[in-house]
Design an enzyme around this catalytic site. Structure first.
Site, mmCIF file in Angstrom:
data_model
loop_
_atom_site.group_PDB
_atom_site.id
_atom_site.type_symbol
_atom_site.label_atom_id
_atom_site.label_comp_id
_atom_site.label_asym_id
_atom_site.label_seq_id
_atom_site.Cartn_x
_atom_site.Cartn_y
_atom_site.Cartn_z
ATOM 1 N N ARG A 137 0.050 15.842 -2.306
ATOM 2 C CA ARG A 137 0.566 16.536 -3.504
ATOM 3 C C ARG A 137 0.723 15.615 -4.717
ATOM 4 N NH1 ARG A 137 3.662 18.702 0.562
ATOM 5 N NH2 ARG A 137 2.956 20.772 1.164
ATOM 6 N N LYS A 159 -6.759 14.831 -17.800
ATOM 7 C CA LYS A 159 -7.588 15.920 -17.250
ATOM 8 C C LYS A 159 -8.410 15.362 -16.103
ATOM 9 C CE LYS A 159 -8.256 19.032 -21.170
ATOM 10 N NZ LYS A 159 -9.255 19.681 -22.038
ATOM 11 N N GLU A 201 -18.716 10.344 -28.902
ATOM 12 C CA GLU A 201 -17.282 10.691 -28.915
ATOM 13 C C GLU A 201 -16.541 9.834 -29.954
ATOM 14 O OE1 GLU A 201 -16.374 13.300 -27.269
ATOM 15 O OE2 GLU A 201 -17.626 13.456 -25.468
ATOM 16 N N LYS A 239 -6.725 9.708 -29.561
ATOM 17 C CA LYS A 239 -6.628 10.611 -28.403
ATOM 18 C C LYS A 239 -5.182 10.681 -27.909
ATOM 19 C CE LYS A 239 -8.427 12.685 -24.448
ATOM 20 N NZ LYS A 239 -9.497 12.878 -23.497
ATOM 21 N N GLU A 249 -3.024 21.492 -23.783
ATOM 22 C CA GLU A 249 -3.955 22.248 -24.617
ATOM 23 C C GLU A 249 -3.484 23.684 -24.848
ATOM 24 O OE1 GLU A 249 -7.984 21.143 -23.650
ATOM 25 O OE2 GLU A 249 -8.806 22.734 -24.895
ATOM 26 N N ARG A 254 -5.131 19.875 -29.204
ATOM 27 C CA ARG A 254 -6.048 19.197 -28.281
ATOM 28 C C ARG A 254 -7.445 19.799 -28.370
ATOM 29 N NH1 ARG A 254 -4.699 16.627 -22.290
ATOM 30 N NH2 ARG A 254 -6.771 15.714 -22.057
ATOM 31 N N ASN A 258 -12.711 19.235 -29.230
ATOM 32 C CA ASN A 258 -13.941 19.947 -28.859
ATOM 33 C C ASN A 258 -14.925 20.073 -30.014
ATOM 34 O OD1 ASN A 258 -13.225 20.398 -26.210
ATOM 35 N ND2 ASN A 258 -12.016 22.201 -26.741
ATOM 36 N N HIS A 261 -18.584 20.394 -29.376
ATOM 37 C CA HIS A 261 -18.741 20.654 -27.945
ATOM 38 C C HIS A 261 -19.177 22.082 -27.627
ATOM 39 C CE1 HIS A 261 -17.081 16.703 -27.468
ATOM 40 N NE2 HIS A 261 -17.025 16.794 -26.154
ATOM 41 N N HIS A 265 -22.028 21.846 -25.184
ATOM 42 C CA HIS A 265 -21.936 22.330 -23.805
ATOM 43 C C HIS A 265 -23.049 23.323 -23.499
ATOM 44 C CE1 HIS A 265 -17.374 21.315 -23.398
ATOM 45 N NE2 HIS A 265 -18.128 20.355 -22.909
ATOM 46 N N HIS A 278 -24.129 13.862 -21.644
ATOM 47 C CA HIS A 278 -23.102 14.626 -22.352
ATOM 48 C C HIS A 278 -23.015 14.213 -23.826
ATOM 49 C CE1 HIS A 278 -19.336 16.647 -23.199
ATOM 50 N NE2 HIS A 278 -18.815 15.506 -23.600
HETATM 51 N N1 LIG Z 1 -11.302 14.029 -18.147
HETATM 52 C C1 LIG Z 1 -11.694 14.101 -19.392
HETATM 53 O O1 LIG Z 1 -10.882 14.271 -20.310
HETATM 54 C C2 LIG Z 1 -13.141 13.947 -19.711
HETATM 55 C C3 LIG Z 1 -13.555 13.763 -21.044
HETATM 56 C C4 LIG Z 1 -14.896 13.553 -21.298
HETATM 57 C C5 LIG Z 1 -15.813 13.526 -20.256
HETATM 58 N N2 LIG Z 1 -15.380 13.713 -18.977
HETATM 59 C C6 LIG Z 1 -16.318 13.662 -17.842
HETATM 60 O O2 LIG Z 1 -16.849 12.355 -17.781
HETATM 61 C C7 LIG Z 1 -18.117 12.409 -17.127
HETATM 62 C C8 LIG Z 1 -19.096 11.538 -17.867
HETATM 63 O O3 LIG Z 1 -18.613 10.215 -17.867
HETATM 64 P P1 LIG Z 1 -19.576 8.981 -18.144
HETATM 65 O O4 LIG Z 1 -20.379 9.244 -19.354
HETATM 66 O O5 LIG Z 1 -18.747 7.767 -18.091
HETATM 67 O O6 LIG Z 1 -20.618 9.094 -16.952
HETATM 68 P P2 LIG Z 1 -20.716 8.391 -15.508
HETATM 69 O O7 LIG Z 1 -19.398 8.218 -14.889
HETATM 70 O O8 LIG Z 1 -21.738 9.159 -14.768
HETATM 71 O O9 LIG Z 1 -21.310 6.947 -15.862
HETATM 72 C C9 LIG Z 1 -22.591 6.856 -16.435
HETATM 73 C C10 LIG Z 1 -23.513 5.938 -15.621
HETATM 74 O O10 LIG Z 1 -23.173 4.573 -15.859
HETATM 75 C C11 LIG Z 1 -22.944 3.899 -14.632
HETATM 76 N N3 LIG Z 1 -21.958 2.848 -14.949
HETATM 77 C C12 LIG Z 1 -20.642 2.986 -15.116
HETATM 78 N N4 LIG Z 1 -20.106 1.844 -15.557
HETATM 79 C C13 LIG Z 1 -21.110 0.957 -15.671
HETATM 80 C C14 LIG Z 1 -21.184 -0.388 -16.086
HETATM 81 N N5 LIG Z 1 -20.115 -1.048 -16.550
HETATM 82 N N6 LIG Z 1 -22.387 -0.996 -16.062
HETATM 83 C C15 LIG Z 1 -23.505 -0.320 -15.645
HETATM 84 N N7 LIG Z 1 -23.492 0.953 -15.255
HETATM 85 C C16 LIG Z 1 -22.309 1.588 -15.272
HETATM 86 C C17 LIG Z 1 -22.510 4.963 -13.681
HETATM 87 O O11 LIG Z 1 -22.743 4.602 -12.349
HETATM 88 C C18 LIG Z 1 -23.392 6.131 -14.121
HETATM 89 O O12 LIG Z 1 -24.674 6.018 -13.567
HETATM 90 C C19 LIG Z 1 -18.510 13.872 -17.078
HETATM 91 O O13 LIG Z 1 -18.364 14.340 -15.771
HETATM 92 C C20 LIG Z 1 -17.508 14.556 -17.992
HETATM 93 O O14 LIG Z 1 -17.219 15.881 -17.605
HETATM 94 C C21 LIG Z 1 -14.070 13.917 -18.692
HETATM 95 ZN ZN LIG Z 2 -17.066 15.161 -24.773
#
Ligand SMILES: NC(=O)c1ccc[n+]([C@@H]2O[C@H](COP(=O)([O-])OP(=O)(O)OC[C@H]3O[C@@H](n4cnc5c(N)ncnc54)[C@H](O)[C@@H]3O)[C@@H](O)[C@H]2O)c1
Ligand SMILES: [Zn+2]
Length: 381
Positions: A137, A159, A201, A239, A249, A254, A258, A261, A265, A278
């Site tokens: 939990r 999130k 971003e 942020k 949100e 918040r 977007n 987005h 999206h 993304h």
């Molecule tokens: N929680 C939130 O508020 C929020 C906000 C925006 C995005 N997201 C989520 O985040 C995700 C995207 O995140 P991302 O863009 O970091 O993608 P990701 O986590 O897939 O990382 C991108 C790629 O880079 C690689 N990688 C990571 N760190 C590295 C490093 N230092 N050196 C070399 N390679 C590295 C990873 O293995 C992956 O292949 C999506 O699922 C999205 O929905 C969440």
């Molecule tokens: Zn985004």
């Protein structure tokens, strides 16, 4: 790259859920100290992905923790190479992967007083965060973001979640981390395309909140820039402010995050989450949202143009692949998660560079034109 170990700290004000985001070069070499200082005790279970697992940064981290108050359950303990790791990429953000990790934590008997540490990008952060939110939990959670996107966006704000076949991020929980540690040195190995995606971003933060900051990003940002720490810190401050005002949100603020987005999206969905990262889809979404802002919210023509300049300066796409069917994007727009009670999309638009407002309704034919215009290069419009 600078060897300066001065670290910056941004406070995220959320009452008893408040925490710090620590940013700087070499921060990870001090992770044990930082955890101790923040009174976050182990045992720690680190979750990472297959790419980050192979990086030197992960190995350094595991070694530096030997004998320190850090214990990496599952990373070092069994056969030296076994870890709580998942295949890299969005395909790991599933309930099945979460269940596997939850079972692994149970098998390791991570106690309620322990903590989950997410080392990686947003995929690892969202997945590990969801695991931390639900295991027993809820246990303490520490984010160690290693992509630019995760540093400036996904690691801050609480999130967490996974995807369903029906759509992205449809299952999840708000679960704030106890600490975020962003080591800028980890970005050295990040592929340029991923760095650029994170810049989308960064540009967004300036566009919605700070004109001067936007102007800096419009000149183009590279991983080796001296002011990268300032840039990441500025994004986290923005942020943190927004999340501090509207954690769940519910107040509209918040939702300003977007910007770009809605169409972004839809482009991701229409292209099966494979053609664009993304951030790349968001870049296209911001270009379209900039024109819509000009037409519907009074953004000056030259400021809308500045958004395109910023995207191009940061190696982000401004031109939608001609083979992508515009109709499929419009169809995907129809079932965007962020719709009003009447089922109509509400848009975040810019009234000027550095100021955003939510709640705009836009005639469908105007939206269709904006999507179509994405196939025309800025110079040809
Ligand atoms: N929680 C939130 O508020 C929020 C906000 C925006 C995005 N997201 C989520 O985040 C995700 C995207 O995140 P991302 O863009 O970091 O993608 P990701 O986590 O897939 O990382 C991108 C790629 O880079 C690689 N990688 C990571 N760190 C590295 C490093 N230092 N050196 C070399 N390679 C590295 C990873 O293995 C992956 O292949 C999506 O699922 C999205 O929905 C969440
Ligand atoms: Zn985004």
């Amino acid at each position: 790259m600078s060897s300066d170990l001065s670290l910056r700290k941004v406070h995220v004000h959320l009452g008893e859920r408040s925490y710090y985001v620590v940013i700087g070069h070499g921060a990870l070499s001090r992770l044990s100290d930082i955890l101790e200082f923040e009174k976050i005790s182990g045992p720690f279970a680190m979750i990472t992905d297959s790419n980050v697992f192979a990086l030197e940064v992960r190995q350094q981290l595991a070694q530096s923790s030997a004998g320190a108050p850090l214990q990496y359950y599952g990373l070092n303990d069994v056969d030296g190479e076994r870890g709580l790791r998942v295949p890299a990429g969005e395909k790991s953000k599933t309930l099945a992967a979460a269940e596997e990790l939850l079972s692994a934590l149970a098998a390791l008997t991570l106690p309620r007083s322990g903590a989950v540490v997410a080392l990686g990008g947003g995929v690892v952060g969202d997945l590990a965060g969801f695991v931390a939110a639900t295991y027993l939990r809820g246990v303490n959670f520490v984010q160690v973001p290693t992509t630019l996107l995760a540093m400036v966006d996904s690691s801050v704000g609480g999130k967490t979640g996974v995807n369903l076949a029906q759509g992205k991020n449809l299952v999840g929980a708000f679960h704030q981390p106890k600490l975020v540690v962003a080591d800028l040195d980890t970005l050295e190995t990040l592929p340029p395309r991923e760095f650029a995606a994170g810049m989308a971003e960064v540009i967004k933060y300036g566009a919605i909140r700070d004109r001067q900051f936007f102007a800096r990003t419009a000149r183009g940002v590279k991983p080796q820039d001296d002011d990268l720490g300032d840039i990441v810190e500025k994004c986290v401050i923005i942020k943190a402010q927004i999340v501090g005002n509207d954690e769940f949100e519910t107040k509209g603020e918040r939702a300003l995050l977007n910007f770009g987005h809605t169409i972004g999206h839809a482009i991701e969905k229409a292209t099966g989450y494979s053609r664009y990262l993304h951030g790349e889809a968001i870049a296209l979404g911001m270009r379209a949202a900039a024109w819509l802002s000009r037409d519907q919210a009074g953004l000056a023509q030259e400021d809308a143009r500045e958004i395109e300049v910023a995207l191009i300066a940061n190696q982000l796409p401004v031109l939608l692949d001609a083979t992508v069917d515009s109709q499929s994007i419009l169809a995907a727009l129809g079932n965007d998660k962020k719709v009003g009670a009447d089922g109509e999309s509400r848009w975040v638009l810019l009234t000027e560079l550095g100021a955003a407002e939510g709640g705009y309704r836009i005639p469908p034919e105007r939206v269709a034109r904006a999507v179509e215009q994405l196939k025309i290069h800025p110079d040809d419009l």
